[in-house]
Scaffold this motif. Structure first.
Motif, short mmCIF file in Angstrom:
data_model
loop_
_atom_site.label_atom_id
_atom_site.label_comp_id
_atom_site.label_asym_id
_atom_site.label_seq_id
_atom_site.Cartn_x
_atom_site.Cartn_y
_atom_site.Cartn_z
N THR A 103 -10.82 -1.72 -1.80
CA THR A 103 -9.64 -1.53 -0.96
C THR A 103 -10.00 -1.55 0.52
O THR A 103 -9.28 -2.13 1.34
N GLY A 125 0.80 -1.22 0.00
CA GLY A 125 0.00 0.00 0.00
C GLY A 125 0.83 1.26 0.00
O GLY A 125 0.50 2.25 -0.67
N ASN A 126 1.95 1.24 0.73
CA ASN A 126 2.79 2.44 0.83
C ASN A 126 3.83 2.54 -0.27
O ASN A 126 4.19 3.65 -0.68
N THR A 134 -12.26 2.08 -4.35
CA THR A 134 -12.10 2.48 -2.94
C THR A 134 -12.78 1.48 -2.01
O THR A 134 -12.21 1.05 -1.00
N THR A 185 -2.54 2.99 4.71
CA THR A 185 -2.59 3.97 3.63
C THR A 185 -2.72 5.39 4.18
O THR A 185 -3.16 5.57 5.32
N LYS A 186 -2.36 6.34 3.36
CA LYS A 186 -2.53 7.75 3.73
C LYS A 186 -3.71 8.38 3.00
O LYS A 186 -3.96 9.57 3.12
N ASP A 187 -4.44 7.58 2.24
CA ASP A 187 -5.61 8.06 1.52
C ASP A 187 -6.70 8.47 2.52
O ASP A 187 -7.21 7.64 3.26
N SER A 202 -4.84 3.77 9.37
CA SER A 202 -3.85 4.74 8.90
C SER A 202 -2.48 4.12 8.66
O SER A 202 -1.64 4.70 7.96
N GLY A 236 0.93 1.36 -3.92
CA GLY A 236 -0.27 2.18 -3.98
C GLY A 236 -1.51 1.41 -3.54
O GLY A 236 -1.50 0.16 -3.48
N PRO A 237 -2.61 2.11 -3.22
CA PRO A 237 -3.85 1.46 -2.75
C PRO A 237 -4.42 0.45 -3.74
O PRO A 237 -4.97 -0.57 -3.33
#
Length: 458
Positions: free
Chosen positions: A275, A44-45, A272, A348-350, A345, A48-49
């Motif tokens: 995820t 994820g980091n 979304t 992800t930071k989304d 958190s 990506g998501p």
């Protein structure tokens, strides 16, 4: 010396045995779950998501093939535990040999089919839109190693049937550590993206298999098979199939659940929502490690003592396993309810995912404190060789209740209907399992009932 280890299942205090069997199993499951969790965090980091969603699409396919090995392992291990308890050593050897033969034949065949129909399978499991390409990359590479993983999972269950849980724990730790190290170098250092994540997983499967192969070739194992034991024994194969089908059916239902969830959530909220489910699914795998550890530790104890005709010890193992697992599940429940935002958190930071996942996670875990009875109850019937009730109880939670709920409730409540289906299915299935287990204890766990070990549910 090895004989003493398995005989201890019928002689040592149940509480001590549960700790001895469950703690290594819990540690092994914890490390394996942490591996999945940290793997998801890395992906994820660093990628990506969308990569998280891509892996979630592939998991039901690869896990189903690997679960075939687990099913053969658990089905055969039930026979091995009871055979060792009854001093039928030759049956234990024949069972192990047949487990190896059927695992290789089935899993290699499924791997080939999975690779041939790769472009058709991925979209069916929710790999649509931006998710398709990274899912295809991950799927192809991971599938190469799935037959090796299946053999490892089968062997790990046999190790536990011998009463050697510490070796089983190490077998789960090795691939987990290997995968995390591989993730770091292949994704972060070499920047290989999804290809690196996939090869890290496949390499970890090979490490696990090599360790388990060493165990059975060493003096630590009681099961010293030769070529004659690899020949198919139809009565044994039938019993392995009947008991192993319980585990396979459970994983098949899990795979169908992933398929439905990914597609339903994609239609409701796009990438979304898929995820969000992927993150919650990882937490389910991770957070239940102590409960699953108790369940794994309980299986050989119940099976051995049933085979040794010791009903009082079987009843005691059921009671203590349920109480211990429920207490551990309550701890998990408390952590999830208090810290869901902090947990999400990490993945992800989304901002949208961080804000929308915690409410869903709370609903998914709402009934977790009581689910231990359902897991231990269905595992008991599998341990003693009663395939029909074991199959029915295994399917209650996700098959008979959860799947119909997620097909119906979203039509009225949208995405909330998906999340509320989890606790509703947990509560209903636990009630049903409690009724079956109580009846079994009252009618069939008496000294007079244990004079002959039954393998059919009356």
């Amino acid at each position: 010396m090895a004989k003493v280890n398995s005989a201890a299942l019928g002689n040592e205090p149940i509480g001590k045995l549960l700790l001895k069997q469950s703690v290594p199993a819990s540690i092994g499951i914890l490390v394996m779950s942490l591996n999945i969790l940290v793997d998801t965090i890395f992906v994820g980091n660093w990628i990506g998501p969308t990569a998280i969603a891509a892996i979630n699409v592939v998991l039901p396919v690869s896990f189903f093939i690997a679960a075939l090995g687990m099913a053969i392992g658990i089905g055969g291990s039930s026979i091995i535990s009871r055979a060792l308890g009854a001093d039928d050593y030759e049956k234990a050897l024949k069972t192990f040999g047949n487990q190896i033969t059927i695992t290789v034949l089935c899993c290699v065949s499924l791997m080939i089919i999975g690779l041939i129909f790769i472009d058709d399978i991925i979209p069916v499991f929710g790999g649509k839109g931006e998710i398709f390409e990274p899912a295809k990359i991950y799927y192809r590479i991971v599938l190469y190693g799935v037959p090796i993983l299946a053999l490892a999972m089968m062997g790990n269950n046999v190790i536990r049937a011998e009463g050697k849980p510490k070796f089983g724990m190490v077998a789960m730790v090795i691939p987990s550590v290997g995968n995390l190290v591989g993730d770091y170098f292949l994704i972060n250092v070499l920047d290989m993206g999804m290809t690196g994540a996939a090869w890290a997983s496949t390499g970890s499967y090979i490490l696990c298999f090599l360790y388990i192969l060493w165990f059975f070739l060493s003096d630590y194992s009681e099961l010293k098979i030769n070529f004659k034991h690899f020949g198919i024994d139809l009565p044994i194969l039938k019993e392995i199939g009947a008991l192993g089908f319980v585990t396979l059916a459970r994983q098949a239902v899990v795979s169908v659940t992933y398929l439905l969830m990914n597609n339903i959530l994609f239609d409701l909220g796009g990438e979304t929502s898929v995820t969000i489910y992927a993150i919650i699914a990882r937490m389910l795998m991770f957070a239940l490690f102590p409960v699953l550890g108790v369940t794994q530790g309980f299986l050989p104890i119940a099976g051995y003592n049933y085979g040794a005709k010791k009903p009082e010890r079987v009843r005691e193992s059921i009671n203590k396993a349920i109480i211990g697992a429920c207490l551990l599940a309550l701890v998990v429940f408390s952590i999830i309810m208090i810290f869901p935002e902090a947990i999400v958190s990490v993945f992800t930071k989304d901002e949208r995912i961080i804000s929308e996942t915690p409410p869903a996670m709370r609903w998914v875990f709402a009934a977790i404190p009581i689910i231990s009875l359902q897991l231990i109850g269905s595992a008991y019937f599998q341990a003693i060789g009663k395939a029909v009730p074991a199959l029915l109880l295994t399917l209650t939670r996700q098959g008979f209740f959860f799947i119909p709920l997620i097909l119906i409730l979203p039509n009225y409540f949208g995405e909330f209907g998906v999340w509320i289906s989890f606790p509703l299915a947990d509560v209903i299935s636990t009630i049903v399992t409690g009724i079956f287990l109580n009846r079994e204890i009252r009618l069939h766990l008496k000294p007079s009932e244990m004079t002959t070990v039954n393998t059919k549910y009356k």
